[in-house]
Design an enzyme around this catalytic site. Sequence first.
Site, PDB file in Angstrom:
ATOM      1  N   GLU A  34       0.829  -1.209   0.000  1.00  0.00           N
ATOM      2  CA  GLU A  34       0.000   0.000   0.000  1.00  0.00           C
ATOM      3  C   GLU A  34       0.859   1.252   0.000  1.00  0.00           C
ATOM      4  O   GLU A  34       0.597   2.208  -0.706  1.00  0.00           O
ATOM      5  CB  GLU A  34      -0.941   0.005   1.215  1.00  0.00           C
ATOM      6  N   THR A 294       5.147  18.970  -7.447  1.00  0.00           N
ATOM      7  CA  THR A 294       3.783  19.460  -7.157  1.00  0.00           C
ATOM      8  C   THR A 294       3.595  20.841  -7.794  1.00  0.00           C
ATOM      9  O   THR A 294       3.652  20.953  -9.002  1.00  0.00           O
ATOM     10  CB  THR A 294       3.478  19.462  -5.632  1.00  0.00           C
TER      11      THR A 294
END
Length: 362
Positions: A34, A294
């Site tokens: 994950e 970003t």
Amino acid sequence: MNHCAKKLIAWYDDHHRHLPWRETRNIYHTWVCEVMSQQTTLAVVIPKFSDFVKHIPTVYDLAAGDEEKLRQLWSGLGYYARARNLKKGAQFIVEQRDGHFPQSYREWLEIPGCGPYTAAVIASISFNEKVACVDGNVVRVVSRLLALSKDVWSSSGQSAIRAYVDGMIPDERPGDFNQAMMELGATICRKTKPLCHLCPLQQQCLAFAGNCIESCPPKKPRRDTVDVELYALVVWRTTTDAIAIVDRTKGFLSNTVGFPLLGEIEASEVKTVLKSLQQLQVFELPSKFSHVITHHRISVSLLVVQEVYDLSMTNAIAPWSTLGFSQPFHWIASSVIASKLSTSLDNKVFKLFQNYKPHINS
Ligand code: SF4
């Protein structure tokens, strides 16, 4: 189980992709995969995951393992801070919980570096806890099922989506339901060209019925781009062909390993001091490159500092500690340094340096 959940799980049973971590109920494997899968594609994660659990097979090995090995096994996945957090989490489990994994969503939230999404995935898959996992794929599926073309990305919009998924989760097989929602978003209800003719929820989908799939969900509002000027310091010890890297513990790209990074003013001060030292040759490479992280658009220049004499072998005081570098330099042979760098920005710096190296030598 409600009608939608039943159809979705039946579809999942027949069509889900066979991934190495789905073939096991090993909690450690679920956790590792994950964390690896966040912001990295499955094609990259699959071979990396198998290698990782082969070399670091248990939470004890991860807690006690050395940083270097972790970095090597993580290389190529990006966002190295995730690996560091994973290790911190493992240390917490070994030291504070005697090696016992948390058994619920709430307990997983107490593990350093484990956020609500990871906690929900592990709790639902490993312990059948009825808690919704809402990632980008699930947001897309729900937005289309409900034909939501606005206010999806605000915190109230996200809460509404979470509440909707909470209401859909069945008592039986909540982990498979969560995986089915994510799988549907990844393979059928794709960002572009969704395969609606294969979708088990087509009859319930309002966007399909209203022919407005394209506008659901709405585009994420973009944050304003911030321009940043950075200097990467490439300190090259000619006598041993070694280059200095640091553990960046704060500031830009904190928790990563790579070249010392300086802001514009800092770089100009450092340049002046270094140029006054006879043992060094300092020059700025004529070309720079752009890098986007970003909403930061970074313009990166290279400040190359060539140690002509080995400062460590003379009585000269190495200037580095006096220049405000809070972290010690690690001297790495240039032939192997690529494997130590943990960000793509550092890889670009090294590539540019290599291109110029023959000219520097001459
Ligand atoms: S019908 Fe199409 S748009 Fe609607 S949920 Fe299924 S794949 Fe997505």
